[in-house]
Design an enzyme around this catalytic site. Structure first.
Site, PDB file in Angstrom:
ATOM      1  N   ASP A 171      72.447  41.891  11.188  1.00 26.75           N
ATOM      2  CA  ASP A 171      73.490  41.740  12.209  1.00 26.75           C
ATOM      3  C   ASP A 171      74.048  43.119  12.586  1.00 26.75           C
ATOM      4  O   ASP A 171      74.253  43.424  13.760  1.00 26.75           O
ATOM      5  CB  ASP A 171      74.602  40.838  11.653  1.00 26.75           C
ATOM      6  N   HIS A 254      71.888  40.261  20.779  1.00 23.09           N
ATOM      7  CA  HIS A 254      72.536  38.985  20.466  1.00 23.09           C
ATOM      8  C   HIS A 254      72.159  37.880  21.456  1.00 23.09           C
ATOM      9  O   HIS A 254      72.092  36.708  21.081  1.00 23.09           O
ATOM     10  CB  HIS A 254      74.059  39.141  20.366  1.00 23.09           C
ATOM     11  N   HIS A 257      68.929  36.685  20.225  1.00 23.35           N
ATOM     12  CA  HIS A 257      69.232  35.806  19.080  1.00 23.35           C
ATOM     13  C   HIS A 257      69.591  34.412  19.571  1.00 23.35           C
ATOM     14  O   HIS A 257      69.074  33.399  19.082  1.00 23.35           O
ATOM     15  CB  HIS A 257      70.399  36.375  18.261  1.00 23.35           C
ATOM     16  N   HIS A 271      71.749  34.151  10.917  1.00 22.99           N
ATOM     17  CA  HIS A 271      72.140  34.855  12.146  1.00 22.99           C
ATOM     18  C   HIS A 271      71.560  36.285  12.193  1.00 22.99           C
ATOM     19  O   HIS A 271      70.875  36.666  13.137  1.00 22.99           O
ATOM     20  CB  HIS A 271      73.678  34.877  12.218  1.00 22.99           C
TER      21      HIS A 271
HETATM   22 ZN   LIG Z   1      76.259  38.991  15.167  1.00 27.88          ZN
END
Ligand SMILES: [Zn+2]
Length: 364
Positions: A171, A254, A257, A271
């Protein structure tokens, strides 16, 4: 455009930091409502209650049922009111912390968040993700301020499964590249303005810290010990990445993602694991140098973060699936539109295919 940076009022980190929770919390409230799930409650309740009592603070513990939903927030708020509490402490993972933030926000009282893992950069932020009772995404709650205190006890965090700390590094890996893209594009961050030099600098320090300390920290936590490298990675995953993403902004990594969440076969990934592959894809999308791409690839592979579609769990019907991921990544309002150039689903599809090729070539 105005520049804006925001952050938690106080960030505290170190071995056995939880033993000092009373000392820091007594400045904010006199009667704390503490929520944690069963597992975390057993692990921490004694330390927390004796620290709060030693500081002359009243405390009421209540079990968190596991879902950050409207119903759970309302249920816990009733218990808080019955006990006349004027401060909230949330201890645990993201959902517990998000619930604590929401309760405190609606009561307009201070909140202390105590993450027991360092798997994302969400704890320091002024937002919660609300789910339905069934566990589906419902909405984001955006608050006027960040938590009053974020307290990280590195002794506890180092005992969590190593995969969580590595996911946190995944992350955090995106933070600098997304921050830089937003800075270049003069995008508006979650803080509501343009990025500051301070936020971009913390994002860069986050990346440099991951490269310098990540592998050492992984080996330490695998061996069950805490070293200075572990401390630095906890700070990078949580504080540096937290301020970097919130006050500089998110971009392609992101959004990609989020695109991968449409695929059933990626639901087993954390995540940060999907964000790591999103980062690699962003580098391809913005045509970063081979040197930079190789640095990120070797970091990911050393830590065990996915760099290929096969490692993401995607092995069949790739064209159709990745087209769907690319479409979802470019949905209206997605942060991919913070990139300093126009991005289409075709661009994202191409970048994912090439990122996968690079990952496979690098794996050898
Ligand atoms: Zn994140």
């Amino acid at each position: 455009m105005l520049k804006v940076i925001q952050s938690p009022s106080k960030y505290i980190q170190g071995a056995n930091a939880l033993e000092s929770i009373g000392e820091f919390s007594k400045l904010l409230a006199s009667n704390y409502f503490i929520i944690a799930d069963d597992f975390v409650m057993k692990l921490t309740a004694e330390t927390v209650s004796s620290s709060l009592q030693a500081s002359g603070l009243e405390n009421h513990f209540s079990r968190f049922n596991g879902e950050c939903s409207r119903q759970e927030i309302e249920r816990l708020t009733l218990v808080l009111k019955k006990n006349n509490c004027n401060g909230v402490i949330g201890i645990g993972g993201g959902k517990t912390l998000d619930t604590a933030k929401a309760i405190a926000h609606y009561q307009n009282i201070p909140v202390v968040v105590v993450p027991t893992i360092a798997s994302t950069d969400a704890p320091t932020s002024a937002l919660s993700v609300i789910y339905t009772e069934e566990g589906e995404f419902a909405e984001y709650l955006i608050y006027p301020k960040n938590p009053d205190i974020v307290l990280m006890d590195s002794t506890i965090i180092a005992k969590a499964p190593v995969r969580l700390l590595i996911a946190g590094m995944g992350d955090a890996l995106s933070t600098y590249f997304e921050a830089q893209a937003c800075f270049d594009a003069k995008a508006v961050s979650m803080a509501g303005g343009a990025s500051t030099l301070a936020a971009v600098t913390l994002a860069r320090l986050c990346y440099e810290t991951l490269l310098a300390e990540g592998f050492k920290a992984k080996l330490a936590v695998e061996a069950g010990v805490v070293t200075e490298a572990v401390e630095r990675i906890i700070e990078a995953n949580t504080y540096l990445s937290g301020i970097g993403f919130e006050s500089s902004g998110l971009a392609a990594a992101h959004a990609i993602h989020n695109g991968f969440t449409v695929l059933e076969e990626c639901h087993h990934l954390y995540h940060g694991e999907k964000v790591a592959f999103g980062t690699l894809t962003q580098l391809v999308l913005q045509n970063s140098s081979m040197e930079e791409i190789e640095t990120v690839l070797s970091f990911c592979q050393q830590l065990g973060l996915p760099t290929t579609l096969a490692e993401m769990g995607v092995s069949q019907d790739i064209e159709r699936k990745i087209r769907a991921v690319a479409e979802a990544s470019c949905a209206e309002g997605e942060t991919i539109h913070n990139m300093p150039f126009t991005v289409t689903p075709d661009n994202v599809y191409a970048a994912i295919i090439v990122a996968d090729g690079l990952g496979r070539a690098f794996l050898g």
